[in-house]
Design an enzyme around this catalytic site. Sequence first.
Site, PDB file in Angstrom:
ATOM      1  N   LYS A 188       0.830  -1.220   0.000  1.00 39.90           N
ATOM      2  CA  LYS A 188       0.000   0.000   0.000  1.00 39.90           C
ATOM      3  C   LYS A 188       0.860   1.265   0.000  1.00 39.90           C
ATOM      4  O   LYS A 188       0.423   2.316  -0.485  1.00 39.90           O
ATOM      5  CB  LYS A 188      -0.970  -0.003   1.184  1.00 39.90           C
ATOM      6  CG  LYS A 188      -0.320  -0.133   2.562  1.00 39.90           C
ATOM      7  CD  LYS A 188       0.020   1.188   3.211  1.00 39.90           C
ATOM      8  CE  LYS A 188       0.745   0.978   4.517  1.00 39.90           C
ATOM      9  NZ  LYS A 188       1.104   2.240   5.179  1.00 39.90           N
ATOM     10  N   THR A 245      -3.392   5.658   4.069  1.00 45.21           N
ATOM     11  CA  THR A 245      -2.060   6.059   3.630  1.00 45.21           C
ATOM     12  C   THR A 245      -2.111   6.920   2.373  1.00 45.21           C
ATOM     13  O   THR A 245      -1.244   7.772   2.157  1.00 45.21           O
ATOM     14  CB  THR A 245      -1.178   4.815   3.400  1.00 45.21           C
ATOM     15  OG1 THR A 245      -1.278   3.961   4.535  1.00 45.21           O
ATOM     16  CG2 THR A 245       0.278   5.198   3.206  1.00 45.21           C
ATOM     17  N   GLU A 278       8.832   4.311   3.419  1.00 48.69           N
ATOM     18  CA  GLU A 278       8.899   2.874   3.179  1.00 48.69           C
ATOM     19  C   GLU A 278       8.580   2.504   1.729  1.00 48.69           C
ATOM     20  O   GLU A 278       9.137   1.547   1.177  1.00 48.69           O
ATOM     21  CB  GLU A 278       7.919   2.143   4.116  1.00 48.69           C
ATOM     22  CG  GLU A 278       8.101   2.431   5.596  1.00 48.69           C
ATOM     23  CD  GLU A 278       9.232   1.650   6.224  1.00 48.69           C
ATOM     24  OE1 GLU A 278      10.046   1.063   5.477  1.00 48.69           O
ATOM     25  OE2 GLU A 278       9.324   1.639   7.462  1.00 48.69           O
TER      26      GLU A 278
END
Length: 334
Positions: A188, A245, A278
């Site tokens: 994601k 997110t 990330e």
Amino acid sequence: MKICILGAGSWGIALTKLLTHNGHEVSVWSIDPEEIAMLNEYCEHKTKLPGVILSGAVTFTTDMRTAIDDSEMIVMAVPSPFVRSTAKTAAEFVKEGQIIVSVSKGIEDDTLMRLSQIIKEEIPVAEVAALSGPSHAEEVGKCMPTTVVVGCKDKAIAEKIQDAFMADFFRVYISPDILGIELGGSLKNVIALAAGIADGIGCGDNTKAALITRGIVEIKKLGVKMGGNPETFSGLSGIGDLIVTCASVHSRNRRAGYLIGQGKTYQEAMDEVKMVVEGVYSAKAALALAKKYEVSMPITEAVNKVLFEDYPAKDALIDLLTRDKTREVIGMTW
């Protein structure tokens, strides 16, 4: 119980707040002496999670042995690029059957391993689980209502973690599908970069909704091919985490994507965000997994081209929109 948290970033500190709220004895380790000195002086991480004040009973240390000794549970909260090195260092202090909860999200670039696999490889005596879901540290630290899921092959261990983390503002579900949970949480971030890039080049809510919807299709196709349960990707660690997110002001991946859409390189964007992004680290691994399992992931491919091939973001968006025509759901018949 006594719980050790490895990693004093925003997520580690937010979970410290939660676990001390639940009455646990918590020790927090960081490799950075200045970070530990600040936490010892102020009981607050003034740069990464300002305004969240921790209990004076928390132990902050740079000595990993001291942090881990006698802990019933270890929370691995370092950013994904540092999970292997941290686990390697921790291995000599971990006892047989000690529980390690991985709370970071990512896939190792060169091995394509999930974080729980890395931890288990470096610390084979440990019992490893993963916690994931829509849970920004900024909100958990302020005790805002949040729900997550714990994945573990052993139901009894999953329930023990559930009991440790469950609070009146923090609801924890359990699942045996640790693979699906970790993949959803990792991939994601790549889609969130795409959503941020779209924001950066001036697209609207329609575009973001399209990226979220088609993004979960990509994640689910790969996850199921790898052995994940399809229902996992409709849950908290799949569509739930993807929504937050891609849309939240707290999302470092969306923020980095926005800066890239504005013309910055991925390194310039990460420098400005001042946290580990990330999705940048997971993007190559996600594409490698797509090729390995022969799964079409056009959004992931487009993000990789923009990040690593200096491909213009607007051209990547047009490429996505002008691919060959197809059905939305393959397998439906008239």
